[in-house]
Design an enzyme around this catalytic site. Structure first.
Site, PDB file in Angstrom:
ATOM      1  CD  GLU A 181     -38.039 -22.347  26.926  1.00 19.74           C
ATOM      2  OE1 GLU A 181     -38.014 -23.561  27.230  1.00 19.74           O
ATOM      3  OE2 GLU A 181     -37.050 -21.753  26.442  1.00 19.74           O
ATOM      4  CE1 TYR A 189     -29.628 -15.499  21.111  1.00 18.56           C
ATOM      5  CE2 TYR A 189     -31.507 -16.811  20.456  1.00 18.56           C
ATOM      6  CZ  TYR A 189     -30.666 -16.352  21.440  1.00 18.56           C
ATOM      7  OH  TYR A 189     -30.836 -16.734  22.737  1.00 18.56           O
TER       8      TYR A 189
END
Length: 166
Positions: A25, A135
């Site tokens: 990240e 997702y």
């Protein structure tokens, strides 16, 4: 591959995966917690989190290596009641694309069903397109109009110490 509840002795491997996530990240220096913090906060008198670990047998020995985690905790929604917050789902880079992430994700949702929660929630970075698509395909809703709000330790201290009037 074996998925099981994490134990205190797994926390060094869990911390390594948290660090790998921070690097992914683009925040490699952001992790401040220690193995001791994880053991205390996850396995003390009032645990603050739970974790599933995914382990595989290593090629060279018969030992098992933890290659993925799903760390979660319970929250309370004034609209829904008991919910699960999935804090992090991490899979070692070398194991991505093997179905391990799906297995951990499934374990969290099964835990939610077992616990009769009315919602499982988590955050995803807007640039993490593969995760977002995964997702969505699974039936999760990506909420528009909601922003994540946080105040870090420095901000908390400044607010409290200055008695800021808004």
């Amino acid at each position: 591959m074996n998925i099981r509840k994490g134990k205190a002795e797994d926390m060094k491997a869990v911390l390594n995966l948290i660090q790998e996530l921070a690097t992914f990240e683009n925040e490699p220096d952001a992790v401040q917690i220690t193995v001791e913090d994880l053991v205390r906060d996850g396995f003390g008198t009032n645990p603050l989190f739970q974790v599933f670990v995914a382990e595989v047998e290593t090629d060279t020995t018969e030992t098992k290596e933890i290659v993925g985690i799903a760390l979660y905790y319970y929250r309370f929604s004034t609209w829904k009641g008991k919910t699960i917050h999935l804090e992090d789902l991490v899979v070692k880079e070398k194991m991505r694309g093997t179905g391990l992430g799906y297995a951990l994700y499934s374990e969290i949702l099964k835990q939610g069903k077992k616990d009769n929660v009315r919602r499982v929630e988590w955050n995803v970075l807007d640039w993490n397109t593969p995760a977002i698509e995964f997702y969505k395909k699974s039936g999760a809703k990506i909420l528009d109009g909601w922003l994540v709000v946080q105040m870090d330790e420095e901000g908390i201290n400044h607010f409290v110490d200055s008695k800021l009037k808004i």
